[in-house]
Scaffold this motif. Sequence first.
Motif, PDB file in Angstrom:
ATOM      1  N   GLN A 102       0.834  -1.198   0.000  1.00 21.84           N
ATOM      2  CA  GLN A 102       0.000   0.000   0.000  1.00 21.84           C
ATOM      3  C   GLN A 102       0.873   1.254   0.000  1.00 21.84           C
ATOM      4  O   GLN A 102       1.668   1.467   0.912  1.00 21.84           O
ATOM      5  CB  GLN A 102      -0.914   0.005   1.218  1.00 21.84           C
ATOM      6  N   SER A 124      -0.173   1.494  -4.914  1.00 19.61           N
ATOM      7  CA  SER A 124      -1.243   0.552  -4.586  1.00 19.61           C
ATOM      8  C   SER A 124      -2.185   1.154  -3.551  1.00 19.61           C
ATOM      9  O   SER A 124      -1.740   1.790  -2.589  1.00 19.61           O
ATOM     10  CB  SER A 124      -0.654  -0.760  -4.058  1.00 19.61           C
ATOM     11  N   ASN A 126      -5.540   0.225  -1.150  1.00 25.84           N
ATOM     12  CA  ASN A 126      -6.436  -0.792  -0.590  1.00 25.84           C
ATOM     13  C   ASN A 126      -7.850  -0.579  -1.106  1.00 25.84           C
ATOM     14  O   ASN A 126      -8.257   0.554  -1.377  1.00 25.84           O
ATOM     15  CB  ASN A 126      -6.417  -0.720   0.933  1.00 25.84           C
ATOM     16  N   ARG A 127      -8.602  -1.675  -1.246  1.00 25.35           N
ATOM     17  CA  ARG A 127      -9.989  -1.546  -1.719  1.00 25.35           C
ATOM     18  C   ARG A 127     -10.783  -0.601  -0.820  1.00 25.35           C
ATOM     19  O   ARG A 127     -11.731   0.039  -1.255  1.00 25.35           O
ATOM     20  CB  ARG A 127     -10.648  -2.918  -1.781  1.00 25.35           C
ATOM     21  N   GLU A 186      -6.232  -7.447   1.957  1.00 22.18           N
ATOM     22  CA  GLU A 186      -5.290  -6.610   1.208  1.00 22.18           C
ATOM     23  C   GLU A 186      -5.612  -6.564  -0.282  1.00 22.18           C
ATOM     24  O   GLU A 186      -4.763  -6.202  -1.081  1.00 22.18           O
ATOM     25  CB  GLU A 186      -3.872  -7.154   1.433  1.00 22.18           C
ATOM     26  N   TYR A 188      -6.432  -4.992  -3.620  1.00 26.96           N
ATOM     27  CA  TYR A 188      -6.128  -3.582  -3.890  1.00 26.96           C
ATOM     28  C   TYR A 188      -6.100  -3.257  -5.375  1.00 26.96           C
ATOM     29  O   TYR A 188      -5.917  -4.115  -6.234  1.00 26.96           O
ATOM     30  CB  TYR A 188      -4.808  -3.180  -3.241  1.00 26.96           C
ATOM     31  N   ARG A 190      -3.979  -1.467  -8.152  1.00 28.33           N
ATOM     32  CA  ARG A 190      -2.577  -1.088  -8.354  1.00 28.33           C
ATOM     33  C   ARG A 190      -2.445  -0.308  -9.659  1.00 28.33           C
ATOM     34  O   ARG A 190      -2.888  -0.759 -10.712  1.00 28.33           O
ATOM     35  CB  ARG A 190      -1.646  -2.304  -8.393  1.00 28.33           C
TER      36      ARG A 190
END
Length: 361
Positions: A102, A124, A126-127, A186, A188, A190
């Motif tokens: 992240q 990156s 995180n959702r 995690e 994510y 990117r």
Amino acid sequence: MSTPIPRVPPYIPAPLTNVNLEYADLPIIDLSKAKTAEGRKLLAKKVVDAMTNQGFFYVINHGYTSEQTKRMFDIANVPFEHVSESEKQDYLAAIKANGSFQGYKPREYFHIDNGVRDQVEHYSINRDVTKREHPQILRPLLPEIEAFAKHNHFNVLHPILRLLALGLELPEETFVEMHRFEAVGESYVRLVKYYPRSADDEEKSKNVWLKGHTDVGTITLLYSQPVSALQVLTSDGRWKWVKHIDNAMVVNAGDGMESLSGGHYRATIHRVVQPPRDQQGYPRVGLFYFAMADDNVRLEPVSQSPVLQRVGIKRRFDEDKTPTMEEWRKARTAAYGQTVLQKVGKIEEERIGNGIIRHYN
């Protein structure tokens, strides 16, 4: 009154290559057909074939228009071209310390070969986009990035997970229940930018930008882009190029899915190499959604699968030492591109916890 969409400088992609490349023959999955039970049954057969043979497949009709995808590529370029180097330092990922990508992964973080380091930068998210602070210019764009994460999670990832469950003759929600958007995890978005390298670095690394590897998580969603550089290791041991299809996704399984499926769905070996000669002066922007199972999911094979009971289970880890998704992703993330690899023939290996990771060059 609707809120105006923030202006983003347009990203101009490279023209398509005219070089005659040997492309992998990858199936195309029309995700719009997954809306009915009969459609899912038919698609599941194609996905199982892809995941047990080629390891990659394309997805079309995934719910984003060409214009929406173009907008996301414009956004993907922002953290690299429109954030100063000094501000980037405030948002570096704690890769080795926390086993997390992240934030920014700077250029030259990974060792490639013969002293050559990478020229890929990524950011990156995180959702859950509120997990950490982001550079100033990205903050007005967070609602769009959050919507993009949710779209990929619910409208692309979950339908694919249902097809994979059907392929193992399991209830459709088996893998979906391991990938909850609100869970601790995690998965994510990117954003990536590959930069051209010097001729000297290309020679020393044999034109390899990222060694052949498998992904850490369960499913990787990559939005197709025009610079040819991605290659997949086919079942006959040859590297073949992945062809660009406009507004398609390229999908592959990672370590997590290989483990959960008892080896039935293989983690795909792929690499990134120098583009063909007519694209070598162009940067390459990438747009990904990396999915991982919830942190507390133990990467145990779904042994209740009638398919696995018939064909057998191939364990990635010893039964009494199987890691959780959190343990595996932290260990692999912290080690990637940093550890000294042991050469075993043409393959390089590293031991991470109870698992062996192989790198192919």
